[in-house]
Scaffold this active site. Structure first.
Site, PDB file in Angstrom:
ATOM      1  N   SER A 126       0.819  -1.222   0.000  1.00 43.83           N
ATOM      2  CA  SER A 126       0.000   0.000   0.000  1.00 43.83           C
ATOM      3  C   SER A 126       0.849   1.267   0.000  1.00 43.83           C
ATOM      4  O   SER A 126       1.907   1.331   0.621  1.00 43.83           O
ATOM      5  CB  SER A 126      -0.930   0.028   1.218  1.00 43.83           C
ATOM      6  N   SER A 132      -6.259  -0.151  -2.961  1.00 42.15           N
ATOM      7  CA  SER A 132      -6.953  -1.200  -3.719  1.00 42.15           C
ATOM      8  C   SER A 132      -6.413  -1.312  -5.144  1.00 42.15           C
ATOM      9  O   SER A 132      -6.361  -2.396  -5.711  1.00 42.15           O
ATOM     10  CB  SER A 132      -8.461  -0.918  -3.751  1.00 42.15           C
ATOM     11  N   ARG A 268     -26.341 -12.396  33.600  1.00 45.54           N
ATOM     12  CA  ARG A 268     -27.134 -11.179  33.782  1.00 45.54           C
ATOM     13  C   ARG A 268     -28.619 -11.526  33.890  1.00 45.54           C
ATOM     14  O   ARG A 268     -29.139 -12.323  33.100  1.00 45.54           O
ATOM     15  CB  ARG A 268     -26.895 -10.243  32.592  1.00 45.54           C
ATOM     16  N   ILE A 337     -25.800  -6.912  23.645  1.00 44.05           N
ATOM     17  CA  ILE A 337     -26.217  -7.881  24.670  1.00 44.05           C
ATOM     18  C   ILE A 337     -25.657  -7.488  26.032  1.00 44.05           C
ATOM     19  O   ILE A 337     -26.327  -7.644  27.066  1.00 44.05           O
ATOM     20  CB  ILE A 337     -25.778  -9.305  24.266  1.00 44.05           C
ATOM     21  N   GLU A 363      -5.677  -6.143   3.430  1.00 42.97           N
ATOM     22  CA  GLU A 363      -5.454  -7.286   2.547  1.00 42.97           C
ATOM     23  C   GLU A 363      -6.617  -7.492   1.561  1.00 42.97           C
ATOM     24  O   GLU A 363      -7.029  -8.610   1.276  1.00 42.97           O
ATOM     25  CB  GLU A 363      -5.128  -8.557   3.351  1.00 42.97           C
ATOM     26  N   THR A 365     -10.102  -4.860   0.451  1.00 41.59           N
ATOM     27  CA  THR A 365     -11.386  -4.443   1.040  1.00 41.59           C
ATOM     28  C   THR A 365     -12.496  -5.424   0.637  1.00 41.59           C
ATOM     29  O   THR A 365     -12.336  -6.230  -0.292  1.00 41.59           O
ATOM     30  CB  THR A 365     -11.772  -3.043   0.540  1.00 41.59           C
ATOM     31  N   GLU A 367     -15.061  -4.720  -0.943  1.00 43.50           N
ATOM     32  CA  GLU A 367     -15.428  -4.423  -2.329  1.00 43.50           C
ATOM     33  C   GLU A 367     -14.494  -5.143  -3.310  1.00 43.50           C
ATOM     34  O   GLU A 367     -14.934  -5.659  -4.343  1.00 43.50           O
ATOM     35  CB  GLU A 367     -15.390  -2.909  -2.559  1.00 43.50           C
TER      36      GLU A 367
END
Length: 379
Positions: A126, A132, A268, A337, A363, A365, A367
Site C-alpha cells: 500500500s 486497492s 445477567r 447484549i 489485505e 477491502t 469491495e
C-alpha cells in the site's frame, strides 16, 4: 467429506487456546489502551512455532497444514487481534511468499530467522495513492546493474517499526505497467530507509503500523524475488493466501465476542430471569452462532483447497468477505447484549468491535473481494 479434525490439529488448536488465555489475555486491555506492541508475547509465539506454521522444518518451520493455521489464528484472535495480525502477516505473506517464490539462498538467509521469531517480517504494498489499485505503484526500483535504487513511500505497514525483513513492491519499468513491477527484500538498517511515526488507530492498537520512506536505498539484485517483472503477480498470489489468514482473524474476533456474550447472557438477570431466557437475546445469539459456523466452514474450505494445491482464489475471497462481515455484525450485537457494560473496556467486547472493522479493509477491502468473486464466476 470428512469434517473431523486430526489429533494433531486438535492439539494445535488447544495449544493456541492455552497460549491466548495464559499469555495474551493478561494485559490485553492495557496494551490496546496504550498502543503497546506485544513484543514478549510475539517472541513466545515464535518459540512455540506459531510464526512459521506452514514452513518446511528444514527452514525452522512447523511444517503444518493450512487448516492447523486457521485453527490457531481463530484461537489467538479471540483474545488479541493485535497479536494475530503479526502472526498472519509473518505466516501468510512473508514466510509463504519467500518459501514459495524465493531462491534457496533467500530461504536460508531469511526464513530460518522469520520462522522462529528471531526476526519478524512486513509486507509493503500500500501507498498514499495505491491501496486497492495495486497497479499504481509510485515507489520505484531503478535497475542500476548490480543493484536497484529504491525510492518512495509505503503506508499502513503492519510490523512497520518492529520488522527486520520487508517485502517491498516497487515499479522498475513503468512503460510495462503491472508487468514492470518487482518485489525486493529490504532489510532494516539499509541506508536511506526510514520508518515514520506509529499510526494512532481505531482498532488493533497494539499492532505496529507505520509509513515507510525509501530514499536512494541500494538493494542488491540477489534480493529480488522471482524474475524481473514478477512483483505484481507475486503480490496477488501472496495476498490470495493472506485472505485466509485475515478471514481466520475475523472468525476469531467474532467467536471471541460471541463466547463473551453467551456467558454474560447466562449471568445477567432482567425481569426476574437470565437474559438468555428472553427470546430477543436468545435469537441474537442463534444468529451469531449460525453465521460464525458458516464463516468457519468457508475458512476451512479455502484452507483445505490450498492444502490440496487447488485454486482457492474465489473461496479465499468468499471466506474473507463473509467472515469480516460476520465479525462486524457479531461484535456489534455482543456489545448490545452486554448493554452499558459492553460500552466499557473492562468487558472486552468494545475492543473486539473496534478490532473487527479492519478485517473489512486490509489485505483487500470487501469491495475488492466482490470483484475477485464475481470475476471468478464467469471464468
Amino acid at each position: 467429506m470428512n469434517f473431523e479434525l486430526s489429533e494433531e490439529q486438535l492439539m494445535i488448536r488447544q495449544a493456541a487456546r492455552d497460549f491466548a488465555q495464559t499469555e495474551l489475555l493478561p494485559g490485553v486491555i492495557e496494551r490496546d489502551e496504550n498502543q503497546i506492541f506485544p513484543a514478549e508475547q510475539i517472541k513466545k509465539m515464535g518459540e512455540l512455532g506459531f510464526l512459521g506454521m506452514m514452513v518446511d522444518p528444514k527452514y525452522g518451520g512447523s511444517g503444518l497444514d493450512t487448516i492447523s493455521y486457521v485453527l490457531a489464528m481463530e484461537e489467538i484472535s479471540k483474545v488479541d487481534a493485535s497479536a494475530s495480525v503479526v502472526m498472519s502477516v509473518n505466516n501468510s505473506l512473508v514466510c509463504w511468499g519467500i518459501e514459495k517464490f524465493g531462491t534457496e539462498e533467500q530461504k536460508q538467509k531469511y526464513l530460518t530467522k522469520l520462522t522462529t521469531g528471531e526476526q519478524i517480517g512486513a509486507f509493503c504494498l500500500s501507498e498514499p495513492e495505491a491501496g486497492s489499485d495495486a497497479t499504481s505503484q509510485r515507489t520505484t526500483a531503478v535497475d542500476m546493474g548490480d543493484h536497484y535504487l529504491l525510492n518512495g513511500t509505503k503506508n499502513w505497514i503492519t510490523n512497520g517499526g518492529t520488522a527486520s525483513v520487508y517485502l517491498v513492491i516497487a515499479q522498475t519499468n513503468p512503460e510495462l505497467g503491472h508487468k514492470g513491477i518487482n518485489c525486493l527484500i529490504v532489510e532494516k538498517g539499509m541506508e536511506g530507509f526510514q520508518v515514520g511515526p506509529k499510526e494512532n488507530k481505531l482498532g488493533i492498537r497494539g499492532s505496529d503500523t507505520h509509513s515507510l520512506m525509501f530514499t536512494d536505498v541500494k538493494v542488491p539484485k540477489e534480493n529480488r524475488i522471482g524474475e524481473d517483472g514478477f512483483g505484481f503477480k507475486f503480490a496477488m498470489q501472496t495476498l490470495s493466501g493472506g485472505r485466509i489468514g485475515i478471514a481466520s482473524q475475523a472468525l476469531g474476533i467474532a467467536s471471541g465476542a460471541y463466547e463473551l456474550a453467551l456467558k454474560y447472557s447466562q449471568e445477567r438477570k432482567a425481569f426476574g430471569k437470565q437474559i438468555f431466557d428472553h427470546q430477543a437475546i436468545a435469537f441474537k445469539l442463534a444468529d451469531m452462532a449460525t453465521n460464525i459456523d458458516a464463516a468457519r466452514h468457508l475458512c476451512m474450505h479455502a484452507a483445505w483447497l490450498k492444502d490440496q494445491k487447488q485454486n482457492f482464489d474465489k473461496e479465499g475471497a468468499m471466506a474473507k468477505l463473509f467472515a469480516s462481515k460476520t465479525a462486524m455484525d457479531v461484535t456489534v450485537e455482543a456489545v448490545q447484549i452486554h448493554g452499558g457494560y459492553g460500552f466499557v473496556k473492562e468487558y472486552h467486547v468494545e475492543r473486539l468491535m473496534r478490532d473487527a472493522k479492519i478485517t473489512q479493509i486490509y489485505e483487500g477491502t470487501s469491495e475488492i473481494q466482490k470483484i475477485v468473486i464475481s470475476r471468478s464466476l464467469i471464468k
